[in-house]
Enzyme design. Structure first.
Site, PDB file in Angstrom:
ATOM      1  N   CYS A 123      -1.717  -4.401   8.147  1.00 30.15           N
ATOM      2  CA  CYS A 123      -1.381  -3.111   8.753  1.00 30.15           C
ATOM      3  C   CYS A 123      -0.745  -3.317  10.130  1.00 30.15           C
ATOM      4  CB  CYS A 123      -2.615  -2.235   8.868  1.00 30.15           C
ATOM      5  SG  CYS A 123      -3.619  -2.151   7.366  1.00 30.15           S
ATOM      6  N   CYS A 128       0.817  -1.225   0.000  1.00 32.26           N
ATOM      7  CA  CYS A 128       0.000   0.000   0.000  1.00 32.26           C
ATOM      8  C   CYS A 128       0.845   1.266   0.000  1.00 32.26           C
ATOM      9  CB  CYS A 128      -0.923   0.011   1.215  1.00 32.26           C
ATOM     10  SG  CYS A 128      -0.024  -0.032   2.769  1.00 32.26           S
ATOM     11  N   CYS A 141      -3.042   4.142   6.879  1.00 35.94           N
ATOM     12  CA  CYS A 141      -4.492   4.054   7.011  1.00 35.94           C
ATOM     13  C   CYS A 141      -4.883   4.082   8.492  1.00 35.94           C
ATOM     14  CB  CYS A 141      -4.968   2.748   6.376  1.00 35.94           C
ATOM     15  SG  CYS A 141      -4.434   1.300   7.294  1.00 35.94           S
TER      16      CYS A 141
END
Ligand code: FES
Length: 132
Positions: free
Chosen positions: A105, A36, A61
């Protein structure tokens, strides 16, 4: 539509803990997620194998912000051996879970903390890097 994130994740996204840098950090580590393009930096003060202080900066994020934030709380005051037991699953569990597509993440924070331990032991502490 149901809320995909737990209340804890939402809390850490809106009120992230330990954001910023540390002037007296003796270990600085970065981690990035190539899938990402997001990136994370931890500033850590380690003394005698114990994390005395930690802060972070991030471009990422909401899940990355929440996992980094709670990771700082989980390792504050902990020994480096305890830090090495922390992984993406434990970070996600501490947040009452993450959607499956956001598990990568939390891996960013876990891998950065493991790298911090390796950096400290291989440089400052003068020890051999652990085999992982
Ligand atoms: Fe990049 Fe979450 S989407 S760290």
């Amino acid at each position: 539509m149901s809320e995909p994130y737990s209340a804890k994740v939402v809390d850490h996204v809106h009120n992230p803990r330990n954001v910023g840098s540390l002037d007296d950090a003796n270990v600085v580590v970065q981690a990035g997620d190539p899938s990402c393009g997001d990136a994370l930096v931890f500033f850590i003060k380690i003394e005698n194998e114990v994390i005395r202080d930690i802060k972070f900066l991030i471009k990422g994020c909401g899940a990355a912000i929440a996992t980094s934030s709670i990771a700082t709380e989980l390792v504050m005051g902990k020994t480096l051996d305890e830090v090495l037991t922390l992984d993406d699953q434990k970070i996600a569990t501490a947040l009452d879970g993450l959607p499956e597509e956001k598990m990568h993440c939390s891996n960013m924070a876990a891998s950065a903390l493991h790298a911090a331990v390796a950096q400290y032991r291989s440089t400052i502490a003068g020890k051999t890097m652990p085999v992982s």
